[in-house]
Design a protein around this motif. Structure first.
Motif, PDB file in Angstrom:
ATOM      1  N   GLU A 129       8.452 -25.097   9.587  1.00 53.52           N
ATOM      2  CA  GLU A 129       8.471 -23.743   9.480  1.00 53.52           C
ATOM      3  C   GLU A 129       7.540 -22.881   9.040  1.00 53.52           C
ATOM      4  N   HIS A 130       6.654 -23.191   7.905  1.00 47.74           N
ATOM      5  CA  HIS A 130       5.462 -22.605   7.478  1.00 47.74           C
ATOM      6  C   HIS A 130       4.502 -22.420   8.738  1.00 47.74           C
ATOM      7  N   HIS A 172      10.152 -28.088   6.341  1.00 50.42           N
ATOM      8  CA  HIS A 172       9.599 -26.891   5.764  1.00 50.42           C
ATOM      9  C   HIS A 172       8.323 -26.641   6.288  1.00 50.42           C
ATOM     10  N   GLU A 187       3.888 -23.601  -3.567  1.00 49.94           N
ATOM     11  CA  GLU A 187       5.367 -23.069  -3.653  1.00 49.94           C
ATOM     12  C   GLU A 187       6.012 -23.860  -4.689  1.00 49.94           C
ATOM     13  N   LEU A 223       2.401 -25.116   0.336  1.00 50.10           N
ATOM     14  CA  LEU A 223       3.518 -25.733   0.043  1.00 50.10           C
ATOM     15  C   LEU A 223       3.390 -26.296  -1.527  1.00 50.10           C
TER      16      LEU A 223
END
Ligand SMILES: [Zn+2]
Length: 457
Positions: free
Chosen positions: A11-12, A8, A77, A74
């Motif tokens: 990806e960010h 993750h 999020e 994150l």
């Protein structure tokens, strides 16, 4: 486990490296894949995908600052997952291996280094592991270059829960989980939704909705999860009623109405709109990488239309053997009611009743093991070569050190322990006398490779 969430983060960071992008675009991390997508003029989409590939190939350009910013994004999020481990239905069933590793939070992210993120990108984001699909002709300007690497091999381990089981969960509400054939998993989910809503919502008013999740396990099998949302006061009732409902339906058969509702729900789900189209191109790419076929919309409709009530009932009957029921551990359920469910009980507690060696009552001198006393209660902790023991109110509980797969060294002084089943606990070292020494000894009891920096709790 020690790098949970790193995909993750990559990806960010990749999306950060390609900014600014005005095209409608995004990235997402799934249980089995990472997707980068865009929608618009063909050459603009190609330009975006070229830039993503360039960012992945040149991921060494990512800076410490980029990663620090993305870590704080994150956290925004998913604040809970950023600081805490907590398993869900896949973790209950499979432990921390395979699909069970996907959903237990990512407090490890805080401590992921730039070198680890770069190594991860180079290992996984390779030409062999990539596929591209388009809803239209392939754009001429497409020029994707990714590094060479090894193709993915995957192995899904067997479930760790093999009998119908009630799990005391950290999450609120009630959830039912089954292993079902992939072929009729969606149908079965919709038919069960109808039956459960009839009994728990319409007749009794104890839930509002049921969220259905399906996760493909292998070529033929799927985990079907139904998540119910009773308030705390209705959770015990929803537990009883939902377990009774699925057993009644398996015994008596799905009603005509449930079968009809499931057929209609499936038709609605594959109604051709833009979302179905973009989901379809993504599935073609992911299934292609996994060597699986992707059924067309018509094939899905034909398969759904051919499923009969008796077939769905027979499937449910077989699937009951794999039933896992999760219920909020803070809810009071009468012992007799729990027994009546006729399910194996799983406290899902990393602290297990201890009846081996290492009795805390033994003198320190004879055992040579140091004892730490609580500052606020009569409890005591001891660390042996094999176990962490806790004596509290005359009972001894323990954690087997060899079962611990992740140790979180928190900036606030606490230590988080998680075992291979995904069960976890926080040791608040400050609550114990001589806390510094306890903290040091505890951290040294584990291989350094599984000790990771965690954020404050
Ligand atoms: Zn994200």
């Amino acid at each position: 486990m020690t790098l949970a969430g790193i995909t993750h983060l990559v990806e960010h960071a990749v999306l950060r490296l390609v900014q600014p992008v005005t095209l409608w675009h995004g990235g997402t991390v799934q249980m089995d894949s990472v997707e980068f997508y865009a929608c618009g003029d063909a050459d603009a989409v190609a330009g975006y995908l070229n830039a993503i590939a360039a960012a992945l190939s040149g991921f060494t350009a990512v800076s410490e600052e980029d990663l620090a910013l993305e870590k704080s994004i994150l956290e925004a999020e998913n604040p809970h997952g950023f600081s805490t481990v907590s398993g869900g239905l896949l973790t209950y069933r499979f432990g921390t291996n395979g699909l069970g590793a996907g959903h237990f939070g990512s407090p490890t992210l805080a401590g992921v280094s730039r070198a680890e993120a770069i190594e991860w990108a180079q290992r996984w984001f390779t030409a062999e592991n990539a596929a591209v699909t388009f809803t239209g002709p392939v754009p001429d300007s497409l020029d994707i270059r990714l590094p060479q690497g090894a193709a993915v091999t995957r192995h899904q381990p067997s479930p760790v829960i093999t009998a119908p089981t009630l799990v005391w969960s950290q999450k609120s509400g009630v959830a039912l989980s089954f292993l079902v054939p992939l072929r009729n998993s969606t149908f079965l989910g919709e038919a069960l939704r109808y039956e459960l809503l009839a009994r728990l919502r319409h007749a009794r008013g104890i839930i509002y909705s049921i969220v259905i999740l399906t996760t493909q396990i292998d070529d033929d099998c799927c985990q079907l999860d139904l998540i119910l949302d009773p308030v705390a006061a209705n959770t015990a009732a929803a537990l009883q009623a939902s377990v009774a409902a699925v057993r009644d339906v398996a015994a008596e058969g799905f009603t005509e109405d449930a079968v009809q509702a499931a057929h209609r729900a499936l038709q609605a789900l594959v109604t051709w709109d833009d979302n179905v189209a973009s989901d379809y191109v993504i599935q073609v790419a992911v299934n292609g990488l996994l060597g699986r076929a992707t059924p067309t919309r018509q094939a899905l409709l034909d398969a759904a239309a051919s499923i009969t009530g008796p077939e769905a009932t027979a499937t449910l009957m077989t699937s009951l053997e794999s039933l896992i029921v999760a219920v909020d551990k803070d809810i009071k359920v009468r012992k007799a009611d729990v027994a009546a469910l006729d399910l194996t009980l799983d406290s899902y507690d990393i602290w297990q009743r201890h009846n081996g060696t290492g009795d805390l009552k033994l003198q320190e001198s004879s055992e040579g093991h140091r004892k730490w006393r609580s500052k606020t209660s009569g409890a005591a902790l001891t660390l042996t070569e094999t176990h962490l023991l806790k004596l509290d109110s005359g009972k001894t509980k323990s954690i087997k050190l060899a079962d611990v797969v992740l140790v979180g060294d928190r900036s606030c002084g606490g230590i988080s322990l998680m075992d291979r089943r995904g069960r976890s606990t926080e040791v608040h070292t400050d609550d114990w006398k001589d806390s510094k020494k306890l903290r040091r000894k505890l951290l040294r009891a584990f291989p350094t490779g599984i000790v990771r920096e965690f954020p404050e709790e």
